[in-house]
Design a protein around this motif. Structure first.
Motif, PDB file in Angstrom:
ATOM      1  N   GLN A 113       1.491   9.099  -6.202  1.00 47.51           N
ATOM      2  CA  GLN A 113       2.146  10.170  -6.009  1.00 47.51           C
ATOM      3  C   GLN A 113       3.686  10.507  -6.967  1.00 47.51           C
ATOM      4  O   GLN A 113       3.222  12.290  -8.109  1.00 47.51           O
ATOM      5  CB  GLN A 113       2.500  10.613  -4.943  1.00 47.51           C
ATOM      6  CG  GLN A 113       1.850  10.357  -3.541  1.00 47.51           C
ATOM      7  CD  GLN A 113       2.368  10.626  -2.401  1.00 47.51           C
ATOM      8  OE1 GLN A 113       3.443  10.648  -2.178  1.00 47.51           O
ATOM      9  NE2 GLN A 113       1.304  10.638  -1.540  1.00 47.51           N
ATOM     10  N   ARG A 114       4.428   9.490  -7.482  1.00 44.05           N
ATOM     11  CA  ARG A 114       5.264  10.223  -8.477  1.00 44.05           C
ATOM     12  C   ARG A 114       4.769   9.381 -10.034  1.00 44.05           C
ATOM     13  O   ARG A 114       5.995  10.558 -11.048  1.00 44.05           O
ATOM     14  CB  ARG A 114       6.810   9.424  -8.550  1.00 44.05           C
ATOM     15  CG  ARG A 114       7.730   9.165  -9.053  1.00 44.05           C
ATOM     16  CD  ARG A 114       9.291   8.765  -8.322  1.00 44.05           C
ATOM     17  NE  ARG A 114       9.653   8.551  -9.556  1.00 44.05           N
ATOM     18  CZ  ARG A 114      10.572   7.838  -9.419  1.00 44.05           C
ATOM     19  NH1 ARG A 114      11.046   7.039  -8.525  1.00 44.05           N
ATOM     20  NH2 ARG A 114      12.042   8.191 -10.511  1.00 44.05           N
ATOM     21  N   GLY A 115       3.684   9.366 -10.750  1.00 46.76           N
ATOM     22  CA  GLY A 115       3.075   9.159 -11.317  1.00 46.76           C
ATOM     23  C   GLY A 115       3.557   7.703 -12.385  1.00 46.76           C
ATOM     24  O   GLY A 115       3.343   8.025 -13.638  1.00 46.76           O
ATOM     25  N   ALA A 152       8.013   3.727 -20.103  1.00 40.78           N
ATOM     26  CA  ALA A 152       8.970   4.507 -21.003  1.00 40.78           C
ATOM     27  C   ALA A 152       9.861   4.728 -19.835  1.00 40.78           C
ATOM     28  O   ALA A 152      10.702   4.052 -20.487  1.00 40.78           O
ATOM     29  CB  ALA A 152       8.827   6.401 -20.962  1.00 40.78           C
ATOM     30  N   LEU A 153      10.077   4.675 -18.888  1.00 44.58           N
ATOM     31  CA  LEU A 153      10.722   4.412 -17.664  1.00 44.58           C
ATOM     32  C   LEU A 153      11.592   2.647 -17.587  1.00 44.58           C
ATOM     33  O   LEU A 153      12.298   2.566 -17.636  1.00 44.58           O
ATOM     34  CB  LEU A 153      10.999   4.718 -16.274  1.00 44.58           C
ATOM     35  CG  LEU A 153      11.298   4.753 -15.261  1.00 44.58           C
ATOM     36  CD1 LEU A 153      12.897   5.633 -15.655  1.00 44.58           C
ATOM     37  CD2 LEU A 153      10.827   4.908 -14.240  1.00 44.58           C
ATOM     38  N   THR A 161       1.710   3.579 -15.537  1.00 45.28           N
ATOM     39  CA  THR A 161       1.470   4.627 -16.501  1.00 45.28           C
ATOM     40  C   THR A 161       2.202   4.776 -17.795  1.00 45.28           C
ATOM     41  O   THR A 161       3.217   4.604 -17.481  1.00 45.28           O
ATOM     42  CB  THR A 161       1.535   6.269 -15.772  1.00 45.28           C
ATOM     43  OG1 THR A 161       2.768   6.408 -16.004  1.00 45.28           O
ATOM     44  CG2 THR A 161       0.641   6.274 -14.670  1.00 45.28           C
ATOM     45  N   PRO A 162       2.178   5.274 -18.839  1.00 41.38           N
ATOM     46  CA  PRO A 162       2.913   5.674 -20.137  1.00 41.38           C
ATOM     47  C   PRO A 162       4.015   6.070 -19.305  1.00 41.38           C
ATOM     48  O   PRO A 162       5.294   5.828 -20.338  1.00 41.38           O
ATOM     49  CB  PRO A 162       1.991   6.561 -21.027  1.00 41.38           C
ATOM     50  CG  PRO A 162       0.296   6.819 -20.540  1.00 41.38           C
ATOM     51  CD  PRO A 162       0.312   6.179 -19.078  1.00 41.38           C
ATOM     52  N   SER A 184       1.009  -1.615  -0.230  1.00 39.09           N
ATOM     53  CA  SER A 184       0.078  -0.538  -0.077  1.00 39.09           C
ATOM     54  C   SER A 184       1.084   1.029  -0.198  1.00 39.09           C
ATOM     55  O   SER A 184       0.547   2.101  -1.373  1.00 39.09           O
ATOM     56  CB  SER A 184      -1.353   0.033   1.354  1.00 39.09           C
ATOM     57  OG  SER A 184      -1.692  -1.254   1.040  1.00 39.09           O
ATOM     58  N   GLY A 185       1.781   1.313   1.007  1.00 33.69           N
ATOM     59  CA  GLY A 185       2.934   2.469   0.366  1.00 33.69           C
ATOM     60  C   GLY A 185       3.784   2.517  -0.454  1.00 33.69           C
ATOM     61  O   GLY A 185       3.690   3.796  -0.971  1.00 33.69           O
ATOM     62  N   ILE A 186       3.977   1.494  -0.579  1.00 31.02           N
ATOM     63  CA  ILE A 186       4.960   1.773  -1.685  1.00 31.02           C
ATOM     64  C   ILE A 186       3.807   2.088  -3.606  1.00 31.02           C
ATOM     65  O   ILE A 186       4.555   2.759  -3.885  1.00 31.02           O
ATOM     66  CB  ILE A 186       5.424   0.232  -2.504  1.00 31.02           C
ATOM     67  CG1 ILE A 186       6.663  -0.343  -1.257  1.00 31.02           C
ATOM     68  CG2 ILE A 186       5.863   0.131  -3.773  1.00 31.02           C
ATOM     69  CD1 ILE A 186       6.590  -1.691  -1.866  1.00 31.02           C
ATOM     70  N   LEU A 187       2.748   1.461  -3.207  1.00 34.25           N
ATOM     71  CA  LEU A 187       1.424   1.963  -4.842  1.00 34.25           C
ATOM     72  C   LEU A 187       1.596   3.723  -4.105  1.00 34.25           C
ATOM     73  O   LEU A 187       1.200   4.295  -4.886  1.00 34.25           O
ATOM     74  CB  LEU A 187       0.027   1.615  -4.489  1.00 34.25           C
ATOM     75  CG  LEU A 187       1.057  -0.195  -5.893  1.00 34.25           C
ATOM     76  CD1 LEU A 187      -0.278  -0.845  -4.840  1.00 34.25           C
ATOM     77  CD2 LEU A 187       1.092   0.185  -6.572  1.00 34.25           C
ATOM     78  N   ARG A 188       1.334   4.056  -3.165  1.00 34.46           N
ATOM     79  CA  ARG A 188       0.912   5.242  -2.600  1.00 34.46           C
ATOM     80  C   ARG A 188       2.215   6.007  -3.568  1.00 34.46           C
ATOM     81  O   ARG A 188       2.007   7.324  -4.350  1.00 34.46           O
ATOM     82  CB  ARG A 188       0.670   5.668  -1.118  1.00 34.46           C
ATOM     83  CG  ARG A 188       0.310   7.094  -0.640  1.00 34.46           C
ATOM     84  CD  ARG A 188       0.138   7.413   0.032  1.00 34.46           C
ATOM     85  NE  ARG A 188       0.729   6.995   1.489  1.00 34.46           N
ATOM     86  CZ  ARG A 188       1.366   5.921   2.030  1.00 34.46           C
ATOM     87  NH1 ARG A 188      -0.044   4.811   2.350  1.00 34.46           N
ATOM     88  NH2 ARG A 188       2.241   5.767   3.153  1.00 34.46           N
ATOM     89  N   ARG A 189       3.251   5.750  -3.205  1.00 37.32           N
ATOM     90  CA  ARG A 189       4.483   6.962  -2.616  1.00 37.32           C
ATOM     91  C   ARG A 189       4.719   6.913  -4.805  1.00 37.32           C
ATOM     92  O   ARG A 189       5.523   7.436  -5.414  1.00 37.32           O
ATOM     93  CB  ARG A 189       5.777   5.850  -2.708  1.00 37.32           C
ATOM     94  CG  ARG A 189       5.539   6.501  -1.556  1.00 37.32           C
ATOM     95  CD  ARG A 189       7.849   5.973  -0.349  1.00 37.32           C
ATOM     96  NE  ARG A 189       7.772   5.069  -1.334  1.00 37.32           N
ATOM     97  CZ  ARG A 189       6.831   4.067   1.056  1.00 37.32           C
ATOM     98  NH1 ARG A 189       5.691   5.041   1.541  1.00 37.32           N
ATOM     99  NH2 ARG A 189       7.230   2.612   0.614  1.00 37.32           N
TER     100      ARG A 189
END
Length: 155
Positions: free
Chosen positions: A85-87, A111-112, A106-107, A77-82
């Motif tokens: 927040q970072r997109g 890409a990352l 996310t796209p 949960s915490g990992i996903l929240r961070r």
């Protein structure tokens, strides 16, 4: 449960030669190589595991993602929240089961992942060069066999 002889305690291996310690030392040596790559991209090992699990997928239900990444749900949960927040990830209702939530990259995160893959592949190549392809495949097979044997063995 296996019955041990009364003098079994003296048969206990020295800590430096115990299987758990050998696995921990090896894990740390391997992960350290990947940490160097991930830190350049401001990612943790756990975040990379999540990204690897989601790479090329439409999304995964959070509990399945946690299981695949070997991360406990409260930590996930915490990992996903961070990450959110970072997109890097987005959450959405699971189409098959409206009560659960799916997570997808996310796209920008996809890409990352594509930018990081060559660096990670280079680390794998370094490890393969150290051991050789056959030994590395044998190591994977032995680790999988041990994991399955211990999982099926119960207690």
């Amino acid at each position: 449960m296996t019955t041990l002889p009364p003098d079994a305690a003296r048969l206990l291996r020295d800590l430096t030669h115990s299987l758990p310690m050998a696995l921990l030392r090896t894990r740390e040596a391997v992960v350290q190589r990947f940490r160097k790559v991930l830190s350049r991209h401001r990612l943790t090992e756990q975040q990379w595991r999540v990204m690897r699990a989601l790479d090329g997928k439409e999304g995964l239900e959070i509990s399945l993602l946690a299981e695949q990444c070997r991360i406990l749900l409260p930590s996930m949960s915490g990992i996903l929240r961070r990450m959110e927040q970072r997109g890097l990830v987005q959450r959405r209702a699971n189409q098959a089961d409206g009560r659960s939530v799916c997570v997808a990259l996310t796209p920008a995160a996809q890409a990352l992942v594509e930018r990081i893959k060559p660096e990670v592949v280079a680390v794998y190549a370094e490890i393969e060069q150290l051991l050789g392809k056959e030994k590395l495949e044998l190591l994977y097979a032995l680790l999988e066999e041990l994991e399955q044997g211990l999982s099926q063995g119960g207690s």
